[in-house]
Write a protein that holds these residues in place. Structure first.
Motif, PDB file in Angstrom:
ATOM      1  N   ASP A  17       0.870  -1.180   0.000  1.00 36.27           N
ATOM      2  CA  ASP A  17       0.000   0.000   0.000  1.00 36.27           C
ATOM      3  C   ASP A  17       0.902   1.224   0.000  1.00 36.27           C
ATOM      4  O   ASP A  17       2.116   1.142   0.205  1.00 36.27           O
ATOM      5  CB  ASP A  17      -0.963   0.015   1.193  1.00 36.27           C
ATOM      6  N   SER A  18       0.312   2.365  -0.265  1.00 39.60           N
ATOM      7  CA  SER A  18       1.116   3.581  -0.485  1.00 39.60           C
ATOM      8  C   SER A  18       1.982   3.947   0.713  1.00 39.60           C
ATOM      9  O   SER A  18       3.027   4.570   0.552  1.00 39.60           O
ATOM     10  CB  SER A  18       0.194   4.755  -0.838  1.00 39.60           C
ATOM     11  N   LYS A  19       1.591   3.557   1.916  1.00 36.52           N
ATOM     12  CA  LYS A  19       2.387   3.905   3.088  1.00 36.52           C
ATOM     13  C   LYS A  19       3.694   3.126   3.137  1.00 36.52           C
ATOM     14  O   LYS A  19       4.639   3.541   3.794  1.00 36.52           O
ATOM     15  CB  LYS A  19       1.570   3.633   4.355  1.00 36.52           C
ATOM     16  N   ASN A  20       3.717   1.996   2.487  1.00 34.61           N
ATOM     17  CA  ASN A  20       4.891   1.130   2.568  1.00 34.61           C
ATOM     18  C   ASN A  20       5.725   1.124   1.289  1.00 34.61           C
ATOM     19  O   ASN A  20       6.626   0.315   1.158  1.00 34.61           O
ATOM     20  CB  ASN A  20       4.459  -0.302   2.894  1.00 34.61           C
ATOM     21  N   VAL A  25       4.447   8.571  -3.979  1.00 38.03           N
ATOM     22  CA  VAL A  25       3.791   9.475  -3.047  1.00 38.03           C
ATOM     23  C   VAL A  25       2.649  10.145  -3.802  1.00 38.03           C
ATOM     24  O   VAL A  25       2.818  10.585  -4.942  1.00 38.03           O
ATOM     25  CB  VAL A  25       4.770  10.525  -2.468  1.00 38.03           C
ATOM     26  N   ASP A  26       1.471  10.193  -3.182  1.00 40.36           N
ATOM     27  CA  ASP A  26       0.298  10.790  -3.819  1.00 40.36           C
ATOM     28  C   ASP A  26       0.061  10.219  -5.222  1.00 40.36           C
ATOM     29  O   ASP A  26      -0.233  10.937  -6.180  1.00 40.36           O
ATOM     30  CB  ASP A  26       0.447  12.316  -3.910  1.00 40.36           C
ATOM     31  N   GLU A  27       0.206   8.907  -5.312  1.00 35.00           N
ATOM     32  CA  GLU A  27      -0.051   8.170  -6.559  1.00 35.00           C
ATOM     33  C   GLU A  27       0.887   8.602  -7.704  1.00 35.00           C
ATOM     34  O   GLU A  27       0.578   8.432  -8.878  1.00 35.00           O
ATOM     35  CB  GLU A  27      -1.511   8.321  -6.990  1.00 35.00           C
ATOM     36  N   LEU A 342      -4.823   1.706 -13.877  1.00 34.36           N
ATOM     37  CA  LEU A 342      -4.583   2.752 -12.877  1.00 34.36           C
ATOM     38  C   LEU A 342      -4.251   2.175 -11.505  1.00 34.36           C
ATOM     39  O   LEU A 342      -4.361   2.862 -10.485  1.00 34.36           O
ATOM     40  CB  LEU A 342      -5.780   3.710 -12.780  1.00 34.36           C
ATOM     41  N   ASP A 343      -3.830   0.941 -11.484  1.00 33.28           N
ATOM     42  CA  ASP A 343      -3.406   0.284 -10.248  1.00 33.28           C
ATOM     43  C   ASP A 343      -1.987   0.732  -9.912  1.00 33.28           C
ATOM     44  O   ASP A 343      -1.058   0.553 -10.701  1.00 33.28           O
ATOM     45  CB  ASP A 343      -3.458  -1.235 -10.439  1.00 33.28           C
ATOM     46  N   LYS A 344      -1.812   1.303  -8.713  1.00 38.09           N
ATOM     47  CA  LYS A 344      -0.516   1.851  -8.322  1.00 38.09           C
ATOM     48  C   LYS A 344       0.567   0.781  -8.236  1.00 38.09           C
ATOM     49  O   LYS A 344       1.750   1.095  -8.268  1.00 38.09           O
ATOM     50  CB  LYS A 344      -0.651   2.590  -6.985  1.00 38.09           C
ATOM     51  N   LYS A 345       0.166  -0.463  -8.108  1.00 42.09           N
ATOM     52  CA  LYS A 345       1.151  -1.546  -8.070  1.00 42.09           C
ATOM     53  C   LYS A 345       2.032  -1.526  -9.313  1.00 42.09           C
ATOM     54  O   LYS A 345       3.253  -1.721  -9.225  1.00 42.09           O
ATOM     55  CB  LYS A 345       0.441  -2.901  -7.966  1.00 42.09           C
TER      56      LYS A 345
END
Length: 401
Positions: A17-20, A25-27, A342-345
């Protein structure tokens, strides 16, 4: 396109997830990561510009391994980094290419078509009449491309590569191309595939071969051909899409390994080795992504996602960092999937492959013959790193649009 197929182990942490995720940062990719990329881009281009081969006239002028590809890279990086010197050098290089065209091959990557197309792009809005003249030279080749029995249909040396050049002009310049020209090339590609399928009594409506093999990948294979046809889908009839392209696409889909990879050719079904753009999943992911957009069938999306998994696991190649058969080309898999989902992965994974590319030349055990070129060398690394700055519009050069 030779060398070891062995990949390095991928020791990067995958997306959770974005925190890890330290790369996002901010997608978006973090500024400090992009700054590291920028420093590497600048260093790579400085090496390229010091090359004695660029200072001599003529030589290899192709997009694939020659000066036109370096000109395209410099122009693209100029737009991303706003370095005026790169634009000036790109014009100088393309002028050399235009003065030394081969008058033989007619594809974007390995022929005059690419030189004319890149020249038209660079001069578009700068010397519009000249740019139009270059497009006219490109168009003048379509009769021979359509009729010659000596021209294959694949991307690197064939009709699909010529069709891509026409689509490139429509996408990236404001110069009009008669749709009947595009239609004639499409008709020739489809007729060639139907003729071979009929000759062999195939259950698949379209068959293509290069040097006696039914290749499947992006460079020489049916995936590259079908992908360009789908890029030109507005010029195909519904019957052609549904009765010719889609059944052939479904045949390719059935060949996907459990790993997510594809064989390099029909007949090498038990040979799950090559994970690279020219042969394997990195050259098929664009096709399956486009197929999902065109036909809306979930199975194409799932196939594309499987391509992403095998590239993440096995895409850091001992062969090096190149677009054709290296980490930079493989990294475009994740940019393609990011645009699709659009999946940040996928953006995270693209950033990690970018990080790997900044380690050049540490992990390159098979130095390329054309070390500064777009598809085999440093220009391709710079191109990929620059495209990471705008992942929503990134496009594999000479293949996507």
């Amino acid at each position: 396109m030779s060398g070891s197929q062995k990949p390095f182990p991928n020791n990067y942490d995958d997306y959770t997830d974005s925190k890890n995720v330290v790369s996002l940062v901010d997608e978006k990719i973090k500024p400090d990561v992009l700054e590291n990329h920028k420093n590497k881009i600048t260093a790579l281009i400085d090496l390229i510009l010091r090359s004695d081969k660029l200072k001599s006239l003529g030589g290899d002028v192709s997009v694939y391994t020659g000066k036109a590809g370096i000109a395209l890279t410099l122009f693209m990086v100029h737009k991303k980094l706003e370095v005026e010197q790169y634009k000036e050098k790109s014009i100088e290089l393309i002028d050399d290419c235009l003065n030394n065209v081969s008058h033989r091959k007619d594809t974007f990557l390995n022929g005059d078509a690419g030189v004319y197309a890149v020249g038209a792009l660079l001069y578009n809005g700068l010397r519009q009449t000249y740019s139009r003249d270059l497009v006219d030279k490109l168009i003048s080749k379509h009769g021979a491309v359509c009729k010659s029995i000596d021209i294959p249909d694949e991307m690197l040396y064939g009709r699909a590569g010529y069709l891509y050049a026409l689509l490139f002009i429509k996408k990236h310049t404001d110069i009009a191309i008669d749709d009947t020209v595009i239609r004639k090339v499409i008709t020739a590609i489809l007729a060639s595939g139907q003729d071979l399928a009929e000759k062999r009594g195939s259950e698949v409506p379209l068959e293509y071969e290069w040097h006696g093999k039914n290749y499947l990948g992006g460079a020489h294979g049916i995936a590259g051909i079908l992908y360009v046809l789908l890029l030109a889908k507005d010029h195909l009839t519904e019957d052609e899409l549904l009765s010719l392209v889609k059944p052939t696409l479904n045949f390719i889909l059935c060949l996907q390994y459990g790993s997510g990879n594809f064989p390099s050719s029909i007949g090498s079904r038990n040979n799950d080795r090559l994970v690279q753009w020219c042969h394997g999943a990195p050259g098929v992911v664009q096709l399956m992504s486009k197929a999902y957009e065109v036909f809306g069938d979930e199975k194409y999306l799932q196939s594309a996602l499987k391509c992403g998994e095998v590239v993440w696991q096995r895409g850091l190649l001992w062969k090096g960092y190149s677009l054709c058969h290296g980490a930079a080309g493989n990294g475009y898999t994740f940019l393609q999937l990011y645009q699709l989902t659009l999946d940040k992965k996928h953006l995270h994974r693209a950033a990690k492959f970018g990080d790997w590319c900044t380690t050049w030349p540490k992990n390159q055990f098979y130095p390329p013959d054309r070390e500064y070129s777009l598809f085999e060398g440093l220009a391709g690394i710079a191109y990929f790193l620059a495209d990471l700055r705008t992942p929503d519009i990134a496009a594999f050069p000479g293949y996507s649009l």
